[in-house]
Design a protein around this motif. Structure first.
Motif, PDB file in Angstrom:
ATOM      1  N   LEU A  38      32.280  41.240  37.582  1.00 22.35           N
ATOM      2  CA  LEU A  38      33.182  41.756  38.619  1.00 22.35           C
ATOM      3  C   LEU A  38      33.903  42.986  38.074  1.00 22.35           C
ATOM      4  CD1 LEU A  38      34.868  41.613  41.254  1.00 22.35           C
ATOM      5  CD2 LEU A  38      36.309  39.880  40.141  1.00 22.35           C
ATOM      6  N   ALA A 106      29.652  42.557  41.284  1.00 20.92           N
ATOM      7  CA  ALA A 106      30.474  42.824  42.468  1.00 20.92           C
ATOM      8  C   ALA A 106      31.458  43.930  42.107  1.00 20.92           C
ATOM      9  CB  ALA A 106      31.227  41.559  42.887  1.00 20.92           C
ATOM     10  N   HIS A 131      32.687  45.928  47.783  1.00 20.10           N
ATOM     11  CA  HIS A 131      33.817  45.409  48.562  1.00 20.10           C
ATOM     12  C   HIS A 131      34.883  46.491  48.696  1.00 20.10           C
ATOM     13  CE1 HIS A 131      32.285  41.257  47.901  1.00 20.10           C
ATOM     14  NE2 HIS A 131      31.838  41.820  46.779  1.00 20.10           N
ATOM     15  N   ALA A 138      40.880  40.451  44.915  1.00 12.61           N
ATOM     16  CA  ALA A 138      39.517  39.977  44.604  1.00 12.61           C
ATOM     17  C   ALA A 138      39.525  38.988  43.431  1.00 12.61           C
ATOM     18  CB  ALA A 138      38.618  41.162  44.276  1.00 12.61           C
ATOM     19  N   LEU A 142      37.237  36.272  44.817  1.00 17.87           N
ATOM     20  CA  LEU A 142      35.828  36.262  44.377  1.00 17.87           C
ATOM     21  C   LEU A 142      35.586  35.367  43.164  1.00 17.87           C
ATOM     22  CD1 LEU A 142      34.809  40.040  44.779  1.00 17.87           C
ATOM     23  CD2 LEU A 142      34.712  38.194  46.454  1.00 17.87           C
ATOM     24  N   PRO A 145      32.941  32.349  40.242  1.00 20.42           N
ATOM     25  CA  PRO A 145      31.597  32.607  40.765  1.00 20.42           C
ATOM     26  C   PRO A 145      30.722  31.360  40.630  1.00 20.42           C
ATOM     27  CG  PRO A 145      31.814  33.438  38.525  1.00 20.42           C
ATOM     28  CD  PRO A 145      33.136  32.834  38.874  1.00 20.42           C
TER      29      PRO A 145
END
Ligand SMILES: C[S@@+](CC[C@H](N)C(=O)[O-])C[C@H]1O[C@@H](n2cnc3c(N)ncnc32)[C@H](O)[C@@H]1O
Length: 272
Positions: A38, A106, A131, A138, A142, A145
């Motif tokens: 991320l 991401a 995003h 986030a 997010l 995961p």
């Protein structure tokens, strides 16, 4: 949202952040299980250093520009990833270059122009999700995961006066959701005091296994200048603490200007 990374792409702090991230990704990809990566503040992914904002400031000349000839061994892996990418890669392009087929990336970016650039670059890439959203949010939305392993890069612009506080808060939220994740947060070193305060907050946060890895171009006495930069690393990958001194040594050797206070340091803020 005044900050535009294109003005600073490839400068000494970009090189430090990216070289250490490449080393960590290399260590993480030694195990076959898939990774989730991320990038909470992604920027636009790739930069043309010979044109536009980067050319105007020329900051890259004192950064990646100093690593073109006779690259030091410790930075060879990082530089081979950079050179394999054509235009100078920001964190999304570097991280993407290191993914294996089952790994996922991401990227979050709030600036509409930078987000558009990310879409042009990665819009059709099935391993990358983009995003247009707040990176701090986030960290909550997010994580965790589906993959049990991964790396989270937090690289905010430090435009807001409370950015160190937001970082400590964001790390707390992220780590509590993804306890096995490697978290890497970049921070500027202008004056020492805010950094000391941030380290103290992290040391007493209850989060285990924290390293602070720092590079100084000069003594941090002038609050108007970027005198150095650091990466706070939670759950450093196996081997990173041992490898970091050689990486930092090679970086300061090339990027320093022999000013008083130049150097690097590694502090363990919390034990494993
Ligand atoms: C330091 S730059 C990122 C550089 C990039 N990580 C790299 O290494 O190439 C910070 C980026 O964060 C974006 N940004 C600022 N606030 C944000 C937020 N709250 N959420 C997501 N992105 C944000 C800025 O537009 C900028 O592109």
């Amino acid at each position: 949202m005044n900050y535009r990374h294109a003005f600073h792409a490839g400068n000494f702090s970009d090189v430090m952040k990216h070289a250490l991230c490449v080393a960590m990704m290399r260590m993480l990809t030694r195990k076959p299980t898939p990774l989730f990566v991320l990038d909470t503040h992604a920027g636009c992914g790739r930069y043309d250093l010979g044109a536009g904002p980067a050319e105007r400031t020329g900051e890259w000349r004192a950064g990646i520009g100093r690593l073109r000839d006779d690259p030091p061994d410790a930075l060879a892996d990082y530089l081979s990833v950079v050179h394999g990418e054509g235009l100078y890669p920001g964190s999304p392009a570097l991280l993407r270059a290191m993914l294996r087929p089952d790994d996922r990336l991401a990227c979050c970016e709030l600036h509409p122009d930078d987000f558009l650039a990310l879409k042009r670059e990665f819009g059709r890439d099935r391993q990358v999700s983009l995003h247009l959203r707040d990176g701090w949010e986030a960290l909550r939305a997010l994580l965790p995961p589906a993959q049990k392993r991964g790396l989270v890069l937090i690289d905010p612009p430090y435009e807001a006066p409370d950015e160190f506080f937001r970082l400590a808060d964001g790390l707390g939220a992220g780590v509590s959701r993804f306890r096995t994740g490697v978290f890497v947060a970049w921070y500027p070193i202008k004056h020492r005091a805010p950094v000391r305060e941030f380290h103290a907050a992290m040391a007493s946060s209850g989060i285990a296994d924290i390293l602070a890895v720092e590079l100084y171009l000069r003594k941090p006495l002038d609050a108007a200048r970027l005198n150095g930069c650091g990466l706070l690393v939670v759950n450093p990958p196996f081997g990173f603490e041992a490898a970091a001194p050689a990486l930092l040594g090679a970086l300061i050797d090339r990027l320093g200007n022999n000013e008083p206070g130049q150097g690097c340091r590694i502090d363990r803020l919390a034990d494993e």
